[in-house]
Design a protein around this motif. Structure first.
Motif, PDB file in Angstrom:
ATOM      1  N   ASP A  45     -13.512  30.122 -17.167  1.00 14.78           N
ATOM      2  CA  ASP A  45     -12.722  30.445 -18.351  1.00 14.78           C
ATOM      3  C   ASP A  45     -12.826  31.933 -18.655  1.00 14.78           C
ATOM      4  O   ASP A  45     -13.559  32.677 -18.003  1.00 14.78           O
ATOM      5  CB  ASP A  45     -13.172  29.597 -19.541  1.00 14.78           C
ATOM      6  CG  ASP A  45     -14.561  29.972 -20.041  1.00 14.78           C
ATOM      7  OD1 ASP A  45     -15.390  30.404 -19.216  1.00 14.78           O
ATOM      8  OD2 ASP A  45     -14.820  29.834 -21.244  1.00 14.78           O
ATOM      9  N   ASP A  46     -12.097  32.405 -19.649  1.00 15.97           N
ATOM     10  CA  ASP A  46     -12.014  33.840 -19.943  1.00 15.97           C
ATOM     11  C   ASP A  46     -13.361  34.455 -20.292  1.00 15.97           C
ATOM     12  O   ASP A  46     -13.596  35.642 -20.054  1.00 15.97           O
ATOM     13  CB  ASP A  46     -11.021  34.085 -21.089  1.00 15.97           C
ATOM     14  CG  ASP A  46      -9.589  33.792 -20.690  1.00 15.97           C
ATOM     15  OD1 ASP A  46      -9.320  33.742 -19.470  1.00 15.97           O
ATOM     16  OD2 ASP A  46      -8.750  33.590 -21.587  1.00 15.97           O
ATOM     17  N   GLN A  47     -14.262  33.652 -20.870  1.00 23.29           N
ATOM     18  CA  GLN A  47     -15.581  34.166 -21.251  1.00 23.29           C
ATOM     19  C   GLN A  47     -16.612  34.030 -20.129  1.00 23.29           C
ATOM     20  O   GLN A  47     -17.745  34.502 -20.259  1.00 23.29           O
ATOM     21  CB  GLN A  47     -16.097  33.423 -22.492  1.00 23.29           C
ATOM     22  CG  GLN A  47     -15.348  33.720 -23.781  1.00 23.29           C
ATOM     23  CD  GLN A  47     -13.977  33.059 -23.817  1.00 23.29           C
ATOM     24  OE1 GLN A  47     -13.830  31.907 -23.378  1.00 23.29           O
ATOM     25  NE2 GLN A  47     -12.982  33.769 -24.315  1.00 23.29           N
ATOM     26  N   GLY A  48     -16.231  33.395 -19.045  1.00 24.29           N
ATOM     27  CA  GLY A  48     -17.157  33.199 -17.936  1.00 24.29           C
ATOM     28  C   GLY A  48     -18.233  32.168 -18.221  1.00 24.29           C
ATOM     29  O   GLY A  48     -19.272  32.138 -17.549  1.00 24.29           O
ATOM     30  N   THR A  49     -17.987  31.292 -19.199  1.00 23.55           N
ATOM     31  CA  THR A  49     -18.983  30.297 -19.603  1.00 23.55           C
ATOM     32  C   THR A  49     -18.855  29.005 -18.820  1.00 23.55           C
ATOM     33  O   THR A  49     -19.862  28.400 -18.427  1.00 23.55           O
ATOM     34  CB  THR A  49     -18.837  29.990 -21.111  1.00 23.55           C
ATOM     35  OG1 THR A  49     -18.963  31.201 -21.849  1.00 23.55           O
ATOM     36  CG2 THR A  49     -19.908  29.000 -21.566  1.00 23.55           C
ATOM     37  N   TRP A  50     -17.626  28.576 -18.574  1.00 23.65           N
ATOM     38  CA  TRP A  50     -17.381  27.265 -17.968  1.00 23.65           C
ATOM     39  C   TRP A  50     -16.746  27.410 -16.593  1.00 23.65           C
ATOM     40  O   TRP A  50     -15.770  28.129 -16.418  1.00 23.65           O
ATOM     41  CB  TRP A  50     -16.474  26.429 -18.874  1.00 23.65           C
ATOM     42  CG  TRP A  50     -17.016  26.308 -20.251  1.00 23.65           C
ATOM     43  CD1 TRP A  50     -16.627  26.993 -21.359  1.00 23.65           C
ATOM     44  CD2 TRP A  50     -18.104  25.473 -20.664  1.00 23.65           C
ATOM     45  NE1 TRP A  50     -17.374  26.634 -22.441  1.00 23.65           N
ATOM     46  CE2 TRP A  50     -18.299  25.703 -22.050  1.00 23.65           C
ATOM     47  CE3 TRP A  50     -18.914  24.555 -20.006  1.00 23.65           C
ATOM     48  CZ2 TRP A  50     -19.275  25.043 -22.782  1.00 23.65           C
ATOM     49  CZ3 TRP A  50     -19.890  23.895 -20.730  1.00 23.65           C
ATOM     50  CH2 TRP A  50     -20.073  24.140 -22.099  1.00 23.65           C
ATOM     51  N   GLU A  51     -17.296  26.715 -15.649  1.00 27.04           N
ATOM     52  CA  GLU A  51     -16.766  26.662 -14.286  1.00 27.04           C
ATOM     53  C   GLU A  51     -16.014  25.345 -14.146  1.00 27.04           C
ATOM     54  O   GLU A  51     -16.489  24.301 -14.582  1.00 27.04           O
ATOM     55  CB  GLU A  51     -17.937  26.729 -13.312  1.00 27.04           C
ATOM     56  CG  GLU A  51     -17.593  26.674 -11.852  1.00 27.04           C
ATOM     57  CD  GLU A  51     -18.875  26.664 -11.028  1.00 27.04           C
ATOM     58  OE1 GLU A  51     -19.176  25.612 -10.432  1.00 27.04           O
ATOM     59  OE2 GLU A  51     -19.580  27.691 -11.002  1.00 27.04           O
ATOM     60  N   TRP A  89      -9.839  22.066 -24.302  1.00 25.57           N
ATOM     61  CA  TRP A  89      -8.717  22.637 -23.566  1.00 25.57           C
ATOM     62  C   TRP A  89      -9.170  23.939 -22.914  1.00 25.57           C
ATOM     63  O   TRP A  89      -9.871  24.732 -23.532  1.00 25.57           O
ATOM     64  CB  TRP A  89      -7.533  22.928 -24.496  1.00 25.57           C
ATOM     65  CG  TRP A  89      -7.029  21.719 -25.214  1.00 25.57           C
ATOM     66  CD1 TRP A  89      -7.478  21.212 -26.400  1.00 25.57           C
ATOM     67  CD2 TRP A  89      -5.996  20.844 -24.770  1.00 25.57           C
ATOM     68  NE1 TRP A  89      -6.795  20.081 -26.730  1.00 25.57           N
ATOM     69  CE2 TRP A  89      -5.867  19.829 -25.752  1.00 25.57           C
ATOM     70  CE3 TRP A  89      -5.160  20.822 -23.645  1.00 25.57           C
ATOM     71  CZ2 TRP A  89      -4.942  18.794 -25.635  1.00 25.57           C
ATOM     72  CZ3 TRP A  89      -4.236  19.801 -23.536  1.00 25.57           C
ATOM     73  CH2 TRP A  89      -4.126  18.804 -24.510  1.00 25.57           C
ATOM     74  N   ILE A  90      -8.787  24.138 -21.675  1.00 28.93           N
ATOM     75  CA  ILE A  90      -9.018  25.397 -20.974  1.00 28.93           C
ATOM     76  C   ILE A  90      -7.720  25.769 -20.260  1.00 28.93           C
ATOM     77  O   ILE A  90      -7.174  24.962 -19.494  1.00 28.93           O
ATOM     78  CB  ILE A  90     -10.171  25.288 -19.945  1.00 28.93           C
ATOM     79  CG1 ILE A  90     -11.500  25.017 -20.648  1.00 28.93           C
ATOM     80  CG2 ILE A  90     -10.264  26.575 -19.116  1.00 28.93           C
ATOM     81  CD1 ILE A  90     -12.676  24.853 -19.682  1.00 28.93           C
ATOM     82  N   GLY A  91      -7.229  26.985 -20.531  1.00 34.57           N
ATOM     83  CA  GLY A  91      -5.996  27.427 -19.892  1.00 34.57           C
ATOM     84  C   GLY A  91      -4.817  26.524 -20.161  1.00 34.57           C
ATOM     85  O   GLY A  91      -3.935  26.375 -19.308  1.00 34.57           O
TER      86      GLY A  91
END
Length: 221
Positions: A45-51, A89-91
């Motif tokens: 995700d944009d924050q680099g938290t979730w793969e 929700w992601i993206g």
């Protein structure tokens, strides 16, 4: 009037009285591919938290989204832990699955799961031994094998009426589970796996709703 069974005594004694009931009128079984397959594109995700990886709903009637719709399966976490809300929700895509071993040993304290989540993969929260509470949405269908294995500080988790399957050893060695709260097995449950609540030594308040069709003799041993 709906009948319920309520226990307020150590589950190790309750387990001796369990009788396995033959599974009658079971709903169709569905399986979820919870691992990132070789060659999958893995995103963050944009924050680099979730793969995560992207999947498609196909024609499965279990999913709370239209057929042939893309959705997200989370496969890893890169945050600092603590009190965490996993995004719904992601993206622009709904988060419907947590992959196998996605959060193994991560330092969560309280986790809110995505509102549309349907599946928690094998070993997803394995060894998250600081985690005290898990807040579950209304669509969860499957908790896979060893999903919360040895989450020794886990006291509270709500199991929604959508839940059909709890896998083998799903909550094994959750030694704090139910110590200060009531754990309810919903009427939607079709099957509870072997040793699913093994060594849950604090589980003294357990409510089993009418409609739970099968509990193996060693589920609470």
């Amino acid at each position: 009037m709906t009948d319920t069974f309520y226990m307020k005594f150590p589950v190790r004694f309750f387990s001796l009285a369990l009788i396995a009931v033959m599974l009658i009128g079971a709903l169709p079984l569905f399986s979820f591919n919870t691992e990132a397959a070789p060659g999958d594109l893995i995103y963050e995700d944009d924050q680099g938290t979730w793969e995560y990886v992207i999947r498609n709903s196909g024609a499965s009637p279990v999913l709370p989204i239209p057929p042939s719709t893309n959705y997200v399966k989370i496969t890893g976490y890169h945050g600092s832990g603590g009190v965490v809300e996993i995004p719904s929700w992601i993206g622009g895509l709904g988060v419907l699955e947590i992959g196998d071993w996605a959060f193994q040993y991560d330092p969560f304290l309280v986790v809110t799961l995505p509102s549309l989540l349907i599946s928690i993969g094998e070993g997803a929260f394995y060894g998250c031994n600081a985690m005290q509470e898990v807040i579950v949405g209304d669509y969860l269908y499957t908790i896979d094998d060893s999903a919360f294995y040895v989450c020794s500080s886990l006291v509270k988790i709500n199991l929604p009426e959508s839940l059909n399957f709890i896998g083998d050893s799903a909550f094994a060695y959750c030694t704090s589970l139910g110590g200060l709260s009531l754990i309810t097995l919903p009427s939607s449950l079709i099957s509870i796996g072997k040793s699913s609540f093994y060594k849950c030594t604090s589980l003294v308040n357990l409510l089993i709703m009418e409609g739970v069709n099968y509990i193996p003799e060693n589920a609470f041993a």
